[in-house]
Scaffold this motif. Structure first.
Motif, mmCIF file in Angstrom:
data_model
loop_
_atom_site.group_PDB
_atom_site.id
_atom_site.type_symbol
_atom_site.label_atom_id
_atom_site.label_comp_id
_atom_site.label_asym_id
_atom_site.label_seq_id
_atom_site.Cartn_x
_atom_site.Cartn_y
_atom_site.Cartn_z
ATOM 1 N N UNK B 52 9.044 -5.833 -8.533
ATOM 2 C CA UNK B 52 8.596 -4.564 -7.962
ATOM 3 C C UNK B 52 8.483 -4.656 -6.445
ATOM 4 N N UNK B 53 7.867 -5.718 -5.977
ATOM 5 C CA UNK B 53 7.697 -5.878 -4.533
ATOM 6 C C UNK B 53 9.033 -6.103 -3.835
ATOM 7 N N UNK B 54 9.936 -6.723 -4.548
ATOM 8 C CA UNK B 54 11.259 -6.950 -3.968
ATOM 9 C C UNK B 54 11.964 -5.604 -3.737
ATOM 10 N N UNK B 59 3.447 -2.646 -0.860
ATOM 11 C CA UNK B 59 2.746 -1.752 -1.767
ATOM 12 C C UNK B 59 1.255 -2.061 -1.756
ATOM 13 N N UNK B 60 0.459 -1.049 -2.061
ATOM 14 C CA UNK B 60 -0.966 -1.312 -2.195
ATOM 15 C C UNK B 60 -1.325 -1.490 -3.663
ATOM 16 N N UNK B 61 -2.560 -1.911 -3.866
ATOM 17 C CA UNK B 61 -2.987 -2.301 -5.206
ATOM 18 C C UNK B 61 -2.649 -1.267 -6.277
ATOM 19 N N UNK B 62 -3.099 -0.055 -6.084
ATOM 20 C CA UNK B 62 -2.890 0.967 -7.125
ATOM 21 C C UNK B 62 -1.422 1.302 -7.336
ATOM 22 N N UNK B 63 -0.632 1.151 -6.297
ATOM 23 C CA UNK B 63 0.795 1.412 -6.471
ATOM 24 C C UNK B 63 1.423 0.384 -7.397
ATOM 25 N N UNK B 76 -3.867 -7.830 -12.996
ATOM 26 C CA UNK B 76 -3.191 -7.583 -11.724
ATOM 27 C C UNK B 76 -3.893 -8.320 -10.591
ATOM 28 N N UNK B 77 -5.206 -8.168 -10.515
ATOM 29 C CA UNK B 77 -5.955 -8.883 -9.474
ATOM 30 C C UNK B 77 -5.714 -10.380 -9.587
ATOM 31 N N UNK B 101 -5.599 -2.184 0.579
ATOM 32 C CA UNK B 101 -5.038 -3.524 0.646
ATOM 33 C C UNK B 101 -3.539 -3.453 0.397
ATOM 34 N N UNK B 102 -2.785 -4.060 1.283
ATOM 35 C CA UNK B 102 -1.329 -4.043 1.134
ATOM 36 C C UNK B 102 -0.809 -5.411 0.714
ATOM 37 N N UNK B 103 0.155 -5.374 -0.161
ATOM 38 C CA UNK B 103 0.799 -6.604 -0.604
ATOM 39 C C UNK B 103 2.280 -6.570 -0.238
#
Lengths: 141, 141
Positions: B52-54, B59-63, B76-77, B101-103
């Motif tokens: 997903x991040x790729x 993205x932020x947590x809820x996304x 998830x956490x 928070x962004x990941x």
DNA sequence: CACGATACTCTCCTTTTGGTGCGTATAAAT
DNA sequence: ATTTATACGCACCAAAAGGAGAGTATCGTG
């Protein structure tokens, strides 16, 4: 295990593929099935057995048992059964006594082993980076 | 997800590597570490988050939570923390309210995603074969 | 003033996973 | 006659994974 000679090449190729990938128009059903299949197949013991059989060709039960450190008989039987069901290995029983059962990768199993190759390479290559990241994270608190 | 255009090519390359691999003279300690690392990283949620991040970049947590079907907040956490510790993602906290928070994948995370690419391709490509093998196995009893 | 939104953490509780030990058939070896 | 080896299946139990739901701080909004 594997050599790391082609690591960069493999990773570069895979990344190139990832980057040239179209925006994605995959059927959510297929997506779910693929996810599930990966969950099934990307399991520690499966990966280890796959690698062992890839290296050694045909092996019998006890040979695999001794070849994989820390696995219990139960898990080995279980994992081999699943792999057989999924078409990854063939299981040939010789009607002798004591019993003798040989396991060998199918074409499908071989292709999965090849696919996992990239992950093994990654782990070998980046082991130090991961450990460094961990100690950094831990000392930061 | 990914296209399957280069599947054969990737698999052929990986298999070629496997075949040209030397008899293996890897330090058993390293072997064990690699095995352990793979066990850690080849986990369902990690793989899904990675993908997903790729695709999405930052993205932020809820996304992420909404983007991954069936995951619980807890998992998830937990998974994100592990990935952060392993140096796969960066976590940037914005001191606003409500919190934000962004990941984002690190270079290391990206390379792992690329390595997993081959497995995704395999799953997409061979899904039907696996299902066929399963029904065959089940009907044989 | 109550409410919602965010990114968690914490506490149960259930489900799953996995280890251990025992049983089995049988022929060869001791 | 007893032991040994093989490839399991089964039953029992401990540990780990993971889900559900509540709690938290804070601020803007209705």
């Amino acid at each position: 295990m594997v050599s790391r000679a082609f690591d960069d090449e493999v990773v570069a190729r895979a990344r190139a593929i990832a980057e040239t990938t179209p925006p994605d128009t995959v059927d959510p059903k297929v997506e779910a099935l693929v996810t599930q299949l990966i969950g099934r197949v990307a399991d520690k013991w499966t990966m280890l057995i796959l690698e062992l059989l890839e290296e050694q060709g045909e092996l019998r039960f006890t040979q695999i048992f001794r070849g994989i450190d820390g696995i219990s008989q139960k898990m080995l039987t279980q994992t081999l059964r699943q792999m057989e069901r999924d078409g990854l290995v063939t299981r040939t029983v010789h009607a002798v006594v004591p019993p003798r059962v040989d396991y060998r990768l199918t074409h499908l199993g071989n292709s999965l082993g090849a696919a996992f190759c990239g992950v093994w390479l990654w782990a070998e290559e980046h082991l130090n980076e991961v450990e460094a990241a961990r100690t950094a994270f831990d000392t930061r608190g």
